[in-house]
Scaffold this motif. Structure first.
Motif, PDB file in Angstrom:
ATOM      1  N   THR A  30     118.079  34.629  29.581  1.00  0.00           N
ATOM      2  CA  THR A  30     118.179  34.520  31.038  1.00  0.00           C
ATOM      3  C   THR A  30     118.499  33.094  31.444  1.00  0.00           C
ATOM      4  OG1 THR A  30     116.603  36.328  31.289  1.00  0.00           O
ATOM      5  CG2 THR A  30     116.958  34.911  33.208  1.00  0.00           C
ATOM      6  N   TYR A  31     117.801  32.152  30.831  1.00  0.00           N
ATOM      7  CA  TYR A  31     118.047  30.728  31.101  1.00  0.00           C
ATOM      8  C   TYR A  31     119.499  30.366  30.801  1.00  0.00           C
ATOM      9  CZ  TYR A  31     118.415  25.835  29.756  1.00  0.00           C
ATOM     10  OH  TYR A  31     118.860  24.559  29.597  1.00  0.00           O
ATOM     11  N   VAL A  34     121.755  31.717  33.536  1.00  0.00           N
ATOM     12  CA  VAL A  34     121.603  30.950  34.782  1.00  0.00           C
ATOM     13  C   VAL A  34     122.257  29.584  34.631  1.00  0.00           C
ATOM     14  CG1 VAL A  34     119.933  29.883  36.357  1.00  0.00           C
ATOM     15  CG2 VAL A  34     119.520  32.181  35.484  1.00  0.00           C
ATOM     16  N   MET A  47     114.670  27.452  38.030  1.00  0.00           N
ATOM     17  CA  MET A  47     114.925  28.769  38.606  1.00  0.00           C
ATOM     18  C   MET A  47     114.272  29.870  37.770  1.00  0.00           C
ATOM     19  SD  MET A  47     118.889  28.394  39.826  1.00  0.00           S
ATOM     20  CE  MET A  47     119.034  30.040  40.513  1.00  0.00           C
ATOM     21  N   VAL A  48     114.371  29.775  36.460  1.00  0.00           N
ATOM     22  CA  VAL A  48     113.743  30.771  35.585  1.00  0.00           C
ATOM     23  C   VAL A  48     112.226  30.696  35.727  1.00  0.00           C
ATOM     24  CG1 VAL A  48     113.380  31.434  33.169  1.00  0.00           C
ATOM     25  CG2 VAL A  48     115.677  30.893  33.978  1.00  0.00           C
ATOM     26  N   GLN A  50     110.473  29.713  38.405  1.00  0.00           N
ATOM     27  CA  GLN A  50     110.074  30.274  39.701  1.00  0.00           C
ATOM     28  C   GLN A  50     110.276  31.796  39.754  1.00  0.00           C
ATOM     29  OE1 GLN A  50     108.474  28.756  42.074  1.00  0.00           O
ATOM     30  NE2 GLN A  50     108.619  26.733  41.163  1.00  0.00           N
ATOM     31  N   THR A  51     111.361  32.275  39.166  1.00  0.00           N
ATOM     32  CA  THR A  51     111.708  33.688  39.264  1.00  0.00           C
ATOM     33  C   THR A  51     110.898  34.568  38.323  1.00  0.00           C
ATOM     34  OG1 THR A  51     113.950  33.080  39.906  1.00  0.00           O
ATOM     35  CG2 THR A  51     113.616  35.332  39.160  1.00  0.00           C
ATOM     36  N   TYR A  52     110.643  34.097  37.116  1.00  0.00           N
ATOM     37  CA  TYR A  52     109.978  34.936  36.121  1.00  0.00           C
ATOM     38  C   TYR A  52     108.556  34.501  35.815  1.00  0.00           C
ATOM     39  CZ  TYR A  52     114.491  37.055  35.402  1.00  0.00           C
ATOM     40  OH  TYR A  52     115.664  37.722  35.606  1.00  0.00           O
ATOM     41  N   LYS A  55     105.987  34.847  38.675  1.00  0.00           N
ATOM     42  CA  LYS A  55     105.792  36.204  39.199  1.00  0.00           C
ATOM     43  C   LYS A  55     105.183  37.162  38.185  1.00  0.00           C
ATOM     44  CE  LYS A  55     109.230  35.713  42.727  1.00  0.00           C
ATOM     45  NZ  LYS A  55     110.471  36.127  43.311  1.00  0.00           N
TER      46      LYS A  55
END
Length: 67
Positions: A30-31, A34, A47-48, A50-52, A55
């Protein structure tokens, strides 16, 4: 929560994220996706995170305890 019943706070740290990416192939892929899109390693890492990581409780635990 930690073993004393207190909520853990998880803050972003680029070095810890890089260590987590070494052990989690999904997050690493994923990184890479992105990073390719945004063109910036630091932005992609955050971003990874904060997103994954923020959460998903299991990813928070891995971030805290495996890195």
């Amino acid at each position: 929560m930690n073993n004393k019943g207190k909520v853990m706070t998880v803050g972003y740290n680029a070095l810890k994220m890089k260590k987590l990416l070494e052990v989690d192939r999904f997050l690493h892929g994923t990184y890479e996706d992105v990073k390719e899109k945004v063109g910036c390693e630091d932005t992609a890492l955050e971003m990874v995170f904060q997103t994954y990581v923020m959460k998903e409780k299991i990813l928070q635990n891995a971030y805290v305890h495996l890195t």
